[in-house]
Design an enzyme around this catalytic site. Structure first.
Site, PDB file in Angstrom:
ATOM      1  N   GLU A   1      -0.987  -8.745   5.163  1.00 47.56           N
ATOM      2  CA  GLU A   1      -0.917  -8.900   6.629  1.00 47.56           C
ATOM      3  C   GLU A   1      -2.299  -8.813   7.271  1.00 47.56           C
ATOM      4  O   GLU A   1      -2.479  -9.193   8.419  1.00 47.56           O
ATOM      5  CB  GLU A   1       0.039  -7.845   7.220  1.00 47.56           C
ATOM      6  CG  GLU A   1      -0.535  -6.454   7.415  1.00 47.56           C
ATOM      7  CD  GLU A   1      -0.611  -5.594   6.139  1.00 47.56           C
ATOM      8  OE1 GLU A   1      -0.422  -6.160   5.032  1.00 47.56           O
ATOM      9  OE2 GLU A   1      -0.876  -4.386   6.250  1.00 47.56           O
TER      10      GLU A   1
ATOM     11  N   HIS B   1      -3.377  -5.705   1.234  1.00 46.05           N
ATOM     12  CA  HIS B   1      -2.680  -5.906   2.505  1.00 46.05           C
ATOM     13  C   HIS B   1      -2.645  -7.379   2.896  1.00 46.05           C
ATOM     14  O   HIS B   1      -3.538  -7.847   3.608  1.00 46.05           O
ATOM     15  CB  HIS B   1      -3.399  -5.127   3.617  1.00 46.05           C
ATOM     16  CG  HIS B   1      -3.222  -3.654   3.538  1.00 46.05           C
ATOM     17  ND1 HIS B   1      -2.232  -2.991   4.214  1.00 46.05           N
ATOM     18  CD2 HIS B   1      -3.925  -2.709   2.866  1.00 46.05           C
ATOM     19  CE1 HIS B   1      -2.326  -1.685   3.965  1.00 46.05           C
ATOM     20  NE2 HIS B   1      -3.343  -1.488   3.141  1.00 46.05           N
TER      21      HIS B   1
ATOM     22  N   CYS C   1       0.841  -1.210   0.000  1.00 45.83           N
ATOM     23  CA  CYS C   1       0.000   0.000   0.000  1.00 45.83           C
ATOM     24  C   CYS C   1       0.872   1.255   0.000  1.00 45.83           C
ATOM     25  O   CYS C   1       1.537   1.534  -0.988  1.00 45.83           O
ATOM     26  CB  CYS C   1      -0.948  -0.044   1.188  1.00 45.83           C
ATOM     27  SG  CYS C   1      -2.324   1.101   1.025  1.00 45.83           S
TER      28      CYS C   1
END
Lengths: 318, 232
Positions: free
Chosen positions: B205, B203, B86
């Site tokens: 994560e 993302h 990002c």
């Protein structure tokens, strides 16, 4: 004009010959020394500050009728000047008691003197630059009486010009020293004018803004020098630079498209296209317009615009 | 394997990345402050999401001049593994470690939702545990993810297999409708020439544990760990 061999090197400057007869280059060093060379150090950026400040102050003095050795700034930290046959006397003008004068007269530091006071010092490291009376000078044969009178009156005139000059920039000129020399039978003001050779205090906070910060280990020396220069340059060469950053031709501009749609729906049918960009206003000091444009273009290429998606245009107003 | 999570003023996904490496992958991890100038002790650097330096001027434009970015560039030039997620991707673009730039989303809104991504190249340090054409469900959260690059570079990215992820529908079809932000060619993630630098808008994560609604992001972490193991 070409820089030639090194003529001499002092504690804060190197003097070079040039291909122009009678003209020398003064290179201002970052090295600092105090107490006749007993304390040494480096003040990063000092050479640059002192060269620029000397340039500005000497030009100011010339404008007001003081003859100086100064010709022009030739680089960030070098000036071009007439070569003088130097008189080995330092002429100090004091508006406030500070340093050795406070000690000598038993005044508290920063006592304002009844009127500006002129002193002569022997420019002689071996002797520790002692205070000289007119009789001493006559005895040593350092200068004629008329020369001393001229030096003293010029120094006081310089004080009359520079005290308000610094006051207008929020600085109190507490004291300073000048050196003079002869060229073709005329006396010219030589050496430099910088925080190395004067005491400057912030008019509001009374903060020390000169070499005393170095002498007394007060810290922030580099910052103080830079601040003095900033205040002096503000009016000197300030200009405004306008930067327009717009989406590159062919690059989609979602915000522009949205605005276009909104304008159309409001009935502004004549609008064919809308491009929305950024408008940046920069205040630039201490550079010529041409150089400023060049620098701002570099700023655009490196940071202010992204060349992948944006174009930019630079306009300068002096 | 040792990960470093680079933290800029304004980063806000660094704790998520750190947590995933530490608690889910159970690997070594440190925060790397933006003033750091030596990153040579790491195997993989993560540039996390957020709003570095307030995203002033352009996303990532100021962060790229952080002292650490010189070290990151040096690390990458020696083949070090770098992943920018990002805002981290935006910083890699501004720094020139990846080609192209980001425009505002065509919808002019901040989008925060799950999207589907098709794996376009499964032979990279970042996707070797995925299969070609596999569809991953991972969230995005950004305002400037509208990837753009000049046509010549786009062609090169395609030819060299450096487009790693594309936005697609749940069936894996790369369509206009499945493109959330207007990105050129539905690009969601790309690599540099050496494939050691990877930038992506989604993302991973945030999709590495069941409780978060998807574990599809794990394949990226597992791939890079496998790559690092095999590399020895």
């Amino acid at each position: 004009m070409e820089k030639k061999e090194l003529i001499s090197e002092g504690k804060s400057k190197r003097i070079y010959a040039t291909d122009q007869p009678g003209q020398i280059i003064l290179e201002f060093k970052d090295e600092a020394s105090a107490f006749d060379g007993k304390k040494k150090g480096i003040i990063p950026g000092k050479g640059r500050v002192n060269a620029r400040m000397s340039d500005i102050v000497f030009r100011q003095l010339e404008k007001r009728g003081i003859r100086t050795h100064h010709l022009r700034l030739v680089s960030e930290s070098e000036t071009l000047a007439w070569r003088l046959d130097m008189i080995p006397i330092e002429v100090a003008v004091r508006n406030y008691a500070a340093g050795s004068l406070a000690e000598r007269l038993g005044y508290p530091e920063r006592t304002e003197l009844k009127s500006p006071l002129v002193e002569f010092y022997y420019k002689n490291d071996r002797l520790g630059d002692p205070l000289l009376t007119r009789e001493h000078i006559r005895e040593l044969g350092l200068a004629k009486d008329e020369q001393l009178d001229e030096m003293a009156s010029t120094a006081l005139r310089v004080n009359e010009i520079l005290r308000p000059f610094f006051e207008a920039r929020g600085l109190i000129l507490a004291d300073f020293k000048l050196e003079f020399g002869m060229r073709e039978g005329k006396m010219l003001l030589g050496d430099e004018f910088s925080p190395d050779v004067c005491r400057l205090w912030d008019a509001e906070t009374l903060e020390i803004m000169d070499k005393d910060r170095f002498r007394r280990d007060l810290g922030g020396v580099e910052e103080a020098y830079a601040e003095v220069l900033r205040r002096i340059m503000e009016e000197e060469t300030g200009m405004t630079v306008y930067v327009y950053v717009t989406p590159k031709k062919g690059v989609l501009d979602p915000a522009g498209q949205a605005a276009l749609g909104a304008l159309k729906s409001l009935g502004f049918d004549e609008v064919g296209d809308v491009r929305i960009g950024k408008y940046i206003v920069l205040k630039v000091q201490g550079v010529e317009a041409e150089r400023a444009t060049e620098r701002v273009r570099e700023m655009c290429e490196r940071l202010l615009a992204n060349p992948v998606i944006e174009d930019f245009r630079v306009e300068i107003q002096e | 394997m040792k990960f470093g999570v680079v933290v800029f003023p304004g980063s806000n996904c660094e704790a998520d990345c750190y947590y995933v490496v530490d608690k889910v992958l159970r690997e070594d991890v440190d925060y790397v402050w933006h003033r750091e100038t030596d990153v040579s002790s790491y195997d993989c650097l993560i540039l996390p999401g957020g709003f570095s330096y307030g995203d002033y001027l352009r996303c990532g434009a100021i962060a790229r001049f952080s002292p650490v970015m010189e070290a990151v560039a040096d690390f990458a030039s020696r083949g070090g593994l770098v992943i920018g997620i990002c805002n981290g991707f935006q910083i890699l673009l501004e720094a020139g470690l990846l080609p192209g730039a980001m425009l505002r989303n065509t919808c002019l809104r901040f989008i925060c939702r799950f999207v589907h991504l098709r794996v376009e190249n499964a032979d990279t340090p970042w996707t070797n545990r995925a299969s070609l054409g596999q569809v991953l469900r991972i969230p995005i959260a950004h305002n400037e993810g509208n990837y753009v690059v000049d046509p010549e570079t786009y062609r090169r990215l395609e030819e060299e297999g450096r487009i790693i992820l594309r936005y697609c529908d749940p069936e894996g079809e790369v369509t206009q409708e499945a493109n959330p932000n207007g990105a050129m060619g539905n690009i969601a993630g790309i690599c540099n020439e050496g494939f050691n630098v990877f930038g992506l808008m989604p993302h991973p994560e945030r999709a590495s544990e069941e409780i978060l609604g998807s574990t599809d992001g794990l394949v990226i972490w597992e791939s890079v760990m496998a790559y690092n193991r095999e590399k020895g």
